[in-house]
Design a protein around this motif. Structure first.
Motif, PDB file in Angstrom:
ATOM      1  N   ALA A 170     -31.855 -39.358 -11.999  1.00 12.97           N
ATOM      2  CA  ALA A 170     -31.320 -40.365 -12.915  1.00 12.97           C
ATOM      3  C   ALA A 170     -30.487 -41.394 -12.162  1.00 12.97           C
ATOM      4  N   GLY A 171     -29.693 -40.930 -11.194  1.00  9.37           N
ATOM      5  CA  GLY A 171     -28.893 -41.845 -10.400  1.00  9.37           C
ATOM      6  C   GLY A 171     -29.748 -42.808  -9.606  1.00  9.37           C
ATOM      7  N   VAL A 172     -30.826 -42.293  -9.030  1.00  5.17           N
ATOM      8  CA  VAL A 172     -31.733 -43.159  -8.269  1.00  5.17           C
ATOM      9  C   VAL A 172     -32.369 -44.194  -9.185  1.00  5.17           C
ATOM     10  N   VAL A 173     -32.809 -43.747 -10.362  1.00 11.21           N
ATOM     11  CA  VAL A 173     -33.424 -44.677 -11.321  1.00 11.21           C
ATOM     12  C   VAL A 173     -32.431 -45.749 -11.750  1.00 11.21           C
ATOM     13  N   ILE A 174     -31.194 -45.347 -12.040  1.00 15.06           N
ATOM     14  CA  ILE A 174     -30.169 -46.310 -12.453  1.00 15.06           C
ATOM     15  C   ILE A 174     -29.946 -47.357 -11.362  1.00 15.06           C
ATOM     16  N   GLY A 175     -29.842 -46.891 -10.105  1.00 18.96           N
ATOM     17  CA  GLY A 175     -29.629 -47.819  -9.005  1.00 18.96           C
ATOM     18  C   GLY A 175     -30.803 -48.753  -8.785  1.00 18.96           C
ATOM     19  N   VAL A 176     -32.027 -48.218  -8.838  1.00 17.42           N
ATOM     20  CA  VAL A 176     -33.222 -49.036  -8.621  1.00 17.42           C
ATOM     21  C   VAL A 176     -33.378 -50.059  -9.740  1.00 17.42           C
ATOM     22  N   GLN A 177     -33.164 -49.623 -10.983  1.00 15.56           N
ATOM     23  CA  GLN A 177     -33.273 -50.556 -12.102  1.00 15.56           C
ATOM     24  C   GLN A 177     -32.241 -51.671 -12.000  1.00 15.56           C
ATOM     25  N   ALA A 178     -31.040 -51.331 -11.510  1.00 15.84           N
ATOM     26  CA  ALA A 178     -30.027 -52.369 -11.330  1.00 15.84           C
ATOM     27  C   ALA A 178     -30.477 -53.381 -10.284  1.00 15.84           C
ATOM     28  N   LEU A 179     -31.014 -52.890  -9.179  1.00 19.19           N
ATOM     29  CA  LEU A 179     -31.477 -53.790  -8.125  1.00 19.19           C
ATOM     30  C   LEU A 179     -32.642 -54.662  -8.599  1.00 19.19           C
ATOM     31  N   ARG A 180     -33.476 -54.102  -9.440  1.00 19.42           N
ATOM     32  CA  ARG A 180     -34.617 -54.870  -9.972  1.00 19.42           C
ATOM     33  C   ARG A 180     -34.221 -55.757 -11.150  1.00 19.42           C
ATOM     34  N   ARG A 181     -32.992 -55.599 -11.611  1.00 18.23           N
ATOM     35  CA  ARG A 181     -32.446 -56.399 -12.712  1.00 18.23           C
ATOM     36  C   ARG A 181     -33.261 -56.235 -13.994  1.00 18.23           C
ATOM     37  N   THR A 182     -33.675 -55.017 -14.256  1.00 18.80           N
ATOM     38  CA  THR A 182     -34.447 -54.768 -15.473  1.00 18.80           C
ATOM     39  C   THR A 182     -33.610 -54.955 -16.732  1.00 18.80           C
ATOM     40  N   TYR A 183     -32.276 -54.973 -16.587  1.00 15.36           N
ATOM     41  CA  TYR A 183     -31.412 -55.176 -17.749  1.00 15.36           C
ATOM     42  C   TYR A 183     -31.647 -56.533 -18.394  1.00 15.36           C
ATOM     43  N   ARG A 184     -32.235 -57.486 -17.653  1.00 14.60           N
ATOM     44  CA  ARG A 184     -32.481 -58.819 -18.198  1.00 14.60           C
ATOM     45  C   ARG A 184     -33.420 -58.776 -19.404  1.00 14.60           C
ATOM     46  N   ARG A 185     -34.288 -57.754 -19.458  1.00 14.29           N
ATOM     47  CA  ARG A 185     -35.236 -57.662 -20.565  1.00 14.29           C
ATOM     48  C   ARG A 185     -34.532 -57.476 -21.907  1.00 14.29           C
ATOM     49  N   LYS A 186     -33.314 -56.972 -21.873  1.00  7.25           N
ATOM     50  CA  LYS A 186     -32.597 -56.668 -23.117  1.00  7.25           C
ATOM     51  C   LYS A 186     -31.546 -57.720 -23.456  1.00  7.25           C
ATOM     52  N   LEU A 187     -31.507 -58.787 -22.687  1.00  5.41           N
ATOM     53  CA  LEU A 187     -30.480 -59.806 -22.880  1.00  5.41           C
ATOM     54  C   LEU A 187     -31.016 -61.015 -23.639  1.00  5.41           C
ATOM     55  N   LYS A 188     -30.133 -61.707 -24.323  1.00  7.73           N
ATOM     56  CA  LYS A 188     -30.470 -62.983 -24.943  1.00  7.73           C
ATOM     57  C   LYS A 188     -30.330 -64.064 -23.875  1.00  7.73           C
ATOM     58  N   LEU A 189     -31.327 -64.156 -23.032  1.00  8.91           N
ATOM     59  CA  LEU A 189     -31.226 -65.032 -21.862  1.00  8.91           C
ATOM     60  C   LEU A 189     -31.051 -66.495 -22.257  1.00  8.91           C
ATOM     61  N   GLY A 190     -31.593 -66.874 -23.427  1.00  9.75           N
ATOM     62  CA  GLY A 190     -31.457 -68.258 -23.853  1.00  9.75           C
ATOM     63  C   GLY A 190     -30.027 -68.658 -24.136  1.00  9.75           C
ATOM     64  N   GLY A 191     -29.161 -67.683 -24.394  1.00  7.39           N
ATOM     65  CA  GLY A 191     -27.777 -67.988 -24.695  1.00  7.39           C
ATOM     66  C   GLY A 191     -26.869 -67.944 -23.487  1.00  7.39           C
ATOM     67  N   LEU A 192     -27.432 -67.708 -22.288  1.00  9.47           N
ATOM     68  CA  LEU A 192     -26.626 -67.608 -21.070  1.00  9.47           C
ATOM     69  C   LEU A 192     -26.740 -68.884 -20.250  1.00  9.47           C
ATOM     70  N   GLY A 193     -25.605 -69.467 -19.903  1.00  8.50           N
ATOM     71  CA  GLY A 193     -25.593 -70.573 -18.972  1.00  8.50           C
ATOM     72  C   GLY A 193     -25.645 -70.057 -17.542  1.00  8.50           C
ATOM     73  N   PRO A 194     -25.662 -70.971 -16.554  1.00  9.46           N
ATOM     74  CA  PRO A 194     -25.747 -70.563 -15.145  1.00  9.46           C
ATOM     75  C   PRO A 194     -24.606 -69.640 -14.721  1.00  9.46           C
ATOM     76  N   ARG A 195     -23.377 -69.952 -15.133  1.00  5.47           N
ATOM     77  CA  ARG A 195     -22.245 -69.111 -14.748  1.00  5.47           C
ATOM     78  C   ARG A 195     -22.339 -67.731 -15.388  1.00  5.47           C
ATOM     79  N   ALA A 196     -22.735 -67.706 -16.653  1.00  8.77           N
ATOM     80  CA  ALA A 196     -22.866 -66.424 -17.336  1.00  8.77           C
ATOM     81  C   ALA A 196     -23.948 -65.574 -16.681  1.00  8.77           C
ATOM     82  N   ARG A 197     -25.055 -66.194 -16.269  1.00 12.45           N
ATOM     83  CA  ARG A 197     -26.125 -65.437 -15.607  1.00 12.45           C
ATOM     84  C   ARG A 197     -25.652 -64.865 -14.278  1.00 12.45           C
ATOM     85  N   ARG A 198     -24.886 -65.652 -13.536  1.00 14.43           N
ATOM     86  CA  ARG A 198     -24.354 -65.145 -12.268  1.00 14.43           C
ATOM     87  C   ARG A 198     -23.417 -63.969 -12.519  1.00 14.43           C
TER      88      ARG A 198
END
Length: 277
Positions: A170-198
């Motif tokens: 689970a730890g390996v999966v959590i770390g790999v998913q973070a590096l791959r930025r898979t969390y972006r799939r669950k975000l309202k990306l349209g509501g994030l400006g450049p600073r918020a995305r960073r």
């Protein structure tokens, strides 16, 4: 109206309620509460790394730290209720499915059910602490006690070893998913400006990797406890974090991991603001 139609209507109403504003509020309150805990644990671990900390860097230490703040009792009750919201949100995902095209599959519902149980326990601990009941004690003692009990049952070593290996995975999966930025799939990306995305990327990657490292290390200690048949080899969050200071890198590795946990706390706040629920 026959019974089948009534049942479908009832399920539909329940699903709409689970996906409505109440569930969204519970999710955002829960993510905020989780962020507070990780932020405090990270700060306590930083204090340990620099030799100024006198509290355990775990959930119990975080609750004790919070109780010392102005209006500490109010904050503890708010935190506990936020964690109840997290448990209820995960319960709704387990019953009715999560956000996403595969949110209704068993692959998503079963982890949601497990998270519901976990956060229900964490919420109970926080509310018990707020009520003056102690909150269940240190994570280190709990880990040793549970490991000792499991090792006593038939095939206990296999159970502990497999559980530890699962936590490592689970730890390996959590770390790999973070590096791959898979969390972006669950975000309202349209509501994030450049600073918020960073902000989201820095805290999401750094915090997720640190969290994965902690999980993997804790799991490795459980595997070692099973192999050596010694419950004391198992470590809770506090002992796991302190073990990083005993590596050749010294306290600086603990500083990096602790800073990562602080970042994950901030990342949870960002999720509370921009996650699709």
């Amino acid at each position: 109206m026959d019974a089948r139609v009534m049942a479908r209507t009832g399920r539909g109403k329940a699903r709409r309620a689970a996906n409505g504003s109440a569930a969204e509020g519970a999710a955002r309150a829960g993510l905020t509460a989780r962020g507070v805990i990780y932020l405090l644990v990270g700060v306590l671990a930083l204090q340990i790394a620099f030799g100024t900390g006198n509290r355990q860097a775990d959930r119990g230490g975080a609750l004790a730290e919070l109780s010392d703040r102005p209006f500490g009792a109010v904050l503890l009750w708010a935190l506990g209720l936020g964690l109840v919201g997290m448990a209820l949100w995960r319960l709704s995902e387990a019953l009715f499915g999560a956000v996403g095209k595969d949110g209704h599959t068993a692959r998503k519902r079963l982890p949601a059910a497990a998270r519901c149980v976990f956060y229900a326990f964490v919420a109970y601990s926080a509310l018990a602490f707020a009520a003056g009941s102690g909150g269940g004690g240190s994570s280190d003692r709990q880990s040793r006690d549970i490991t000792a009990r499991v090792l006593e049952i038939p095939a206990g070593r296999w159970v502990v070893g497999l559980a530890g290996a699962g936590i490592v995975a689970a730890g390996v999966v959590i770390g790999v998913q973070a590096l791959r930025r898979t969390y972006r799939r669950k975000l309202k990306l349209g509501g994030l400006g450049p600073r918020a995305r960073r902000l989201v990327d820095v805290t999401g990657v750094g915090g997720g990797v640190a969290r994965g490292v902690v999980f993997a290390a804790a799991g490795a200690f459980a595997v070692r406890a099973a192999v050596d048949y010694e419950p004391d080899r198992a470590k809770g969050l506090d002992d796991t974090l302190r073990s990083f200071a005993g590596t050749p890198l010294g306290p600086w590795l603990l500083v990096c991991v602790a800073a990562g946990l602080v970042l994950f706390g901030v990342f949870s706040f960002a999720l509370a603001r921009w996650r699709r629920v």
